[in-house]
Motif scaffolding. Sequence first.
Motif, PDB file in Angstrom:
ATOM      1  N   ASN A  95       0.801  -1.223   0.000  1.00 28.43           N
ATOM      2  CA  ASN A  95       0.000   0.000   0.000  1.00 28.43           C
ATOM      3  C   ASN A  95       0.835   1.275   0.000  1.00 28.43           C
ATOM      4  O   ASN A  95       0.276   2.376  -0.014  1.00 28.43           O
ATOM      5  CB  ASN A  95      -0.907   0.003   1.235  1.00 28.43           C
ATOM      6  N   ARG A  96       2.154   1.138   0.046  1.00 29.86           N
ATOM      7  CA  ARG A  96       3.010   2.316   0.103  1.00 29.86           C
ATOM      8  C   ARG A  96       3.241   2.900  -1.294  1.00 29.86           C
ATOM      9  O   ARG A  96       2.992   2.260  -2.303  1.00 29.86           O
ATOM     10  CB  ARG A  96       4.369   1.954   0.721  1.00 29.86           C
TER      11      ARG A  96
ATOM     12  N   THR B  97       6.447  11.052  -1.402  1.00 27.78           N
ATOM     13  CA  THR B  97       5.292  11.890  -1.077  1.00 27.78           C
ATOM     14  C   THR B  97       5.214  13.078  -2.042  1.00 27.78           C
ATOM     15  O   THR B  97       6.197  13.420  -2.714  1.00 27.78           O
ATOM     16  CB  THR B  97       5.421  12.438   0.355  1.00 27.78           C
TER      17      THR B  97
ATOM     18  N   GLY C  54      -0.337   6.851  -5.149  1.00 27.62           N
ATOM     19  CA  GLY C  54      -0.324   7.256  -3.753  1.00 27.62           C
ATOM     20  C   GLY C  54      -1.633   7.101  -3.011  1.00 27.62           C
ATOM     21  O   GLY C  54      -1.709   7.400  -1.811  1.00 27.62           O
TER      22      GLY C  54
ATOM     23  N   ARG D 184      -3.400   4.641  -1.738  1.00 25.92           N
ATOM     24  CA  ARG D 184      -3.502   3.792  -0.542  1.00 25.92           C
ATOM     25  C   ARG D 184      -2.653   4.313   0.617  1.00 25.92           C
ATOM     26  O   ARG D 184      -2.775   3.843   1.743  1.00 25.92           O
ATOM     27  CB  ARG D 184      -3.118   2.352  -0.902  1.00 25.92           C
ATOM     28  N   SER D 185      -1.807   5.293   0.327  1.00 27.97           N
ATOM     29  CA  SER D 185      -1.052   5.950   1.394  1.00 27.97           C
ATOM     30  C   SER D 185      -1.677   7.290   1.783  1.00 27.97           C
ATOM     31  O   SER D 185      -1.125   8.024   2.602  1.00 27.97           O
ATOM     32  CB  SER D 185       0.401   6.184   0.947  1.00 27.97           C
ATOM     33  N   GLY D 186      -2.801   7.603   1.171  1.00 25.13           N
ATOM     34  CA  GLY D 186      -3.489   8.848   1.500  1.00 25.13           C
ATOM     35  C   GLY D 186      -3.058  10.041   0.691  1.00 25.13           C
ATOM     36  O   GLY D 186      -3.345  11.189   1.075  1.00 25.13           O
ATOM     37  N   PHE D 187      -2.388   9.806  -0.456  1.00 29.01           N
ATOM     38  CA  PHE D 187      -1.932  10.904  -1.307  1.00 29.01           C
ATOM     39  C   PHE D 187      -2.615  10.786  -2.673  1.00 29.01           C
ATOM     40  O   PHE D 187      -2.209   9.974  -3.513  1.00 29.01           O
ATOM     41  CB  PHE D 187      -0.409  10.859  -1.474  1.00 29.01           C
TER      42      PHE D 187
ATOM     43  N   ARG E 285       0.755   5.053   5.410  1.00 30.29           N
ATOM     44  CA  ARG E 285       0.979   6.508   5.543  1.00 30.29           C
ATOM     45  C   ARG E 285       2.267   6.755   6.335  1.00 30.29           C
ATOM     46  O   ARG E 285       3.156   7.487   5.887  1.00 30.29           O
ATOM     47  CB  ARG E 285      -0.213   7.161   6.248  1.00 30.29           C
ATOM     48  N   THR E 286       2.361   6.148   7.506  1.00 23.44           N
ATOM     49  CA  THR E 286       3.571   6.297   8.320  1.00 23.44           C
ATOM     50  C   THR E 286       4.801   5.842   7.544  1.00 23.44           C
ATOM     51  O   THR E 286       5.835   6.523   7.522  1.00 23.44           O
ATOM     52  CB  THR E 286       3.446   5.479   9.617  1.00 23.44           C
TER      53      THR E 286
ATOM     54  N   THR F 167       5.329   5.424   4.256  1.00 22.00           N
ATOM     55  CA  THR F 167       5.666   6.229   3.084  1.00 22.00           C
ATOM     56  C   THR F 167       6.372   7.520   3.491  1.00 22.00           C
ATOM     57  O   THR F 167       7.388   7.909   2.897  1.00 22.00           O
ATOM     58  CB  THR F 167       4.401   6.542   2.273  1.00 22.00           C
ATOM     59  N   VAL F 168       5.835   8.197   4.501  1.00 25.27           N
ATOM     60  CA  VAL F 168       6.449   9.454   4.946  1.00 25.27           C
ATOM     61  C   VAL F 168       7.869   9.206   5.441  1.00 25.27           C
ATOM     62  O   VAL F 168       8.808   9.939   5.099  1.00 25.27           O
ATOM     63  CB  VAL F 168       5.584  10.114   6.043  1.00 25.27           C
TER      64      VAL F 168
END
Length: 369
Positions: free
Chosen positions: A14-15, A19, A40, A42-45, A305-306, A308-309
């Motif tokens: 999911n990554r 970003t 992006g 699935r990572s919230g982007f 999310r965590t 990927t960032v």
Amino acid sequence: MVVGIPRETKEGENRVSLTPRAVGVLRAAGARVVVEAGAGERSGFPDSAYEKAGASVAGDPSSAWEADLVIKVKEPLPAEYRYLSTRSTIFTYLHLAAVPSLGDELLDRKVAAIAYETVSSAGELPLLRPMSEVAGKLAVQAGARGLEVESGGMGVLLPGVEGADPSRVCVIGAGASGRGAAQVAAGIGARVTVLDISKEALDRVRRETGGAVETLLSTPETLEKAVVASELVISTVLVVGERAPVLISRDLLRKMKRGAVLVDVSIDQGGSAETSRPTTHAAPYYLEEGIVHYCVANMPAAVPRTSTVALSRATLPYIERIVRMGVRPALREDAGLREGLNTFGGKLTCAGVARALGKEYTPPEPLLR
């Protein structure tokens, strides 16, 4: 330079590799950035965030793969091998010791491939560390769930409650993953033992946990004693570029408590237990010899999310340097980045990977002139 960000296709992955903020930095450095649509999500982007940062969003995967520099999270899968060529440099987690067929493809296609996991800096592995820390902390969560009866476990909590003692957790390896696991396990009240072959690494985990864990120099005898006594065993051993050593044999597994859990964080390097085999986030557990196994090879994808960032923040300085200098000059100048070069021009350029694959090692320096 054109930088491509393909969508990850590994099951449960999911990554995304970068970003939108990182894309903005690369645009300012002079790069054109192509992001595959949905990369992006699935990572919230969302795609719109990448477009706002200056990227082009392409519906066709080939548009991202045809870039000068392809940035991924996980290794290319067989369906993606057709995109590999001498035109592009790929920068991602490769773990070639566990995927010999990919090594062959990279060599046959003469791909310049830089692996996050072998890039070094001052004796550390800066691009492996953030995901190792995430995996170590997740290992305790995965182990706790595995101990539940519905997962096949013995039905115990890791922390103690009134009238019931806390469970024992054995952490093998005191690197970033092992320290992360030890911190979380000790923090919730489990009785934790950490083993490593390095006294300095054990001293560090003791400091970081405020002395809340027991530490032991790892020998066959101390390892067996700790494994057999524990309800949860978390193995995090790593040999850079090579397959993980098998430390837990089937015979040792048979001596463990029935319904105990083994979380093999080392599975992306082949696994450190004789009985380990890769699983997925959709079906993470299996039972063998009465022991619950958790062997998901991309654990940090559970918290994209965590992850990927953290990954993007770690890789960005290297990517920005490549964008500004070019691939060859950046590799020539930075010895630590050069340690990450696994294949180049049809040659294996990482000693550890060459040993693991049983192939000839070629020092990268002459190839980069």
